[in-house]
Design a protein around this motif. Structure first.
Motif, short mmCIF file in Angstrom:
data_model
loop_
_atom_site.label_atom_id
_atom_site.label_comp_id
_atom_site.label_asym_id
_atom_site.label_seq_id
_atom_site.Cartn_x
_atom_site.Cartn_y
_atom_site.Cartn_z
N ARG A 1 55.69 27.37 56.73
CA ARG A 1 56.76 28.75 56.13
C ARG A 1 56.11 29.73 54.62
O ARG A 1 57.17 30.51 54.91
CB ARG A 1 57.89 26.98 55.95
CG ARG A 1 58.46 27.43 57.06
CD ARG A 1 59.19 25.51 56.32
NE ARG A 1 58.99 24.08 55.94
CZ ARG A 1 58.90 23.29 55.42
NH1 ARG A 1 60.32 23.27 55.23
NH2 ARG A 1 57.81 22.23 55.03
N ASP B 1 54.49 32.04 54.81
CA ASP B 1 53.97 33.32 56.36
C ASP B 1 54.52 34.91 55.22
O ASP B 1 54.32 36.06 55.88
CB ASP B 1 54.20 33.31 56.99
CG ASP B 1 56.08 33.49 57.52
OD1 ASP B 1 56.86 32.34 56.37
OD2 ASP B 1 56.46 34.18 58.15
N HIS C 1 56.17 29.15 62.99
CA HIS C 1 57.08 29.55 62.50
C HIS C 1 57.11 30.57 61.94
O HIS C 1 58.94 31.24 62.60
CB HIS C 1 56.78 28.66 60.81
CG HIS C 1 58.64 28.41 59.80
ND1 HIS C 1 59.89 27.72 60.55
CD2 HIS C 1 59.07 29.64 58.75
CE1 HIS C 1 60.45 28.95 60.12
NE2 HIS C 1 60.46 29.75 58.70
N ALA C 2 55.94 31.55 62.82
CA ALA C 2 56.59 32.70 61.95
C ALA C 2 55.13 33.47 63.06
O ALA C 2 53.76 32.39 62.92
CB ALA C 2 56.14 33.40 60.36
N GLN D 1 53.67 36.01 63.43
CA GLN D 1 52.73 37.36 62.78
C GLN D 1 52.03 36.44 62.15
O GLN D 1 50.60 37.27 61.90
CB GLN D 1 53.59 37.47 61.57
CG GLN D 1 53.88 37.30 60.38
CD GLN D 1 55.55 36.48 61.37
OE1 GLN D 1 56.36 36.66 61.84
NE2 GLN D 1 56.06 36.57 59.55
N GLY E 1 66.96 33.48 62.54
CA GLY E 1 65.29 34.24 62.32
C GLY E 1 65.11 33.36 64.11
O GLY E 1 64.23 33.57 64.70
#
Length: 323
Positions: A96, A98, A135-136, A138, A178
């Motif tokens: 989280r 990130d 979570h992301a 990227q 998101g």
């Protein structure tokens, strides 16, 4: 499967054993302990020279200790002349963190801790990372080594079809903007509609207000998200959906962290069930919350390990093909 060794960290031994059983392997011998000053000690109990090593360690429980244990295990195998070391991290720690916050007077000094973890894994000697529902996405770009981000979506679709009789009259809901891409993918696969909830936070883990975008009246609402920590968001979302006319509300999450007041909030919320994968151990939490159910994702991890070992594609399989 020759020339492969599978080790388990101490964070989630049950999941590691399930993966080993599906691969027809025995878990490698490893002893982890702590000295009196709380330093972590790891002893690899068998030769890994020339072997393809996989270490399963999830980012849960005592996260910092488990992360350090994973780093030491990777380094121990690397300097013992293993041919390749793959870290299998079902729940990626610090995911989280990130990016820097968009607002706040101290945003320019905020750390990007997920990048730091990526650097630590690479420096320790990891040649490859296998994880699930980052979570992301990227975060994959934080690494200079291959990263396979697996998806729980096939297992989620299977659970919905097998356990929700009214799934053809359901609506898939994202508890925040998101997660819109995640819910649209599932809604498309089920050929149903989707909705999302726009939330505004005063601070981390505290939601200020929510706005529902979509019509859930007289439908079964299925909240889908990658993780839930204190569960304030999904519990507020469940209340919002019931007040908007939903007949039933389910929550399906990849990573059920469930810290702090999460269990009491779920018990008091309007959920029919809160379904999580077993990327994080749930046995103790299920004893205190009968609404929690889990989906076993050991098959996905085992197949990813098998394909990686054989030099086959991993990412395409789990983003397109159901179990």
């Amino acid at each position: 499967m020759p020339n492969i060794v599978l080790f388990s960290g101490s964070s989630h031994h049950d999941l590691s054993q399930r993966v080993a059983d599906r691969l027809g392997l025995e878990l490698g011998k490893v002893v982890t302990k702590k000295f009196s000053n709380q330093e972590t000690s790891v002893e690899i109990g068998e030769s890994v020279r020339g072997e393809d090593v996989y270490i399963i360690q999830s980012g849960c429980g005592e996260i910092n200790d488990n992360l350090m244990e994973l780093l030491i295990m990777i380094n121990a195998c690397k300097i013992a002349s293993s041919s390749r070391v793959t870290a299998v991290i079902p729940c990626f720690p610090y995911a989280r963190q990130d990016k820097k916050d968009k607002v706040g007077k101290n945003c320019s000094r905020a750390p990007i801790s997920a990048k730091l973890v990526a650097n630590m894994l690479s420096v320790a000697g990891a040649d490859h990372i296998i994880t699930m529902d980052l979570h992301a996405s990227q975060i994959q770009g934080f690494f200079d080594i291959p990263v396979d981000n697996l998806y729980a979506e096939p297992a989620v679709l299977q659970w919905i079809k097998e356990n929700i009789l009214e799934w053809r009259n359901c609506i898939i809901v994202s508890p925040d903007a998101g997660g819109a891409k995640r819910v649209t993918s599932i809604a498309d696969r089920l050929n149903v509609e989707f909705a999302l909830i726009h939330k505004e936070r005063k601070k981390a883990n505290e939601v200020d207000r929510m706005v529902l975008v979509g019509d859930v009246k007289d439908r079964v609402a299925i909240l889908v998200d990658d993780m839930a920590d204190t569960c304030g968001t999904i519990c507020h979302a469940a209340d919002k959906l019931i007040s908007a006319g939903a007949t039933k509300v389910y929550a399906i999450l990849t990573h059920g962290i469930f810290s702090g007041p999460a269990i009491s909030r779920i018990n008091n919320a309007a959920f029919e069930a809160v379904v999580v994968t077993n990327t994080i151990p749930q046995e103790e939490k299920m004893k205190h919350c009968p609404k929690i159910q889990f989906i076993d994702i050991s098959m996905i991890l085992a197949e990813a390990i098998r394909r990686t070992h054989n030099g086959e594609s991993v990412s395409y399989l789990f983003s397109h093909v159901p179990l």
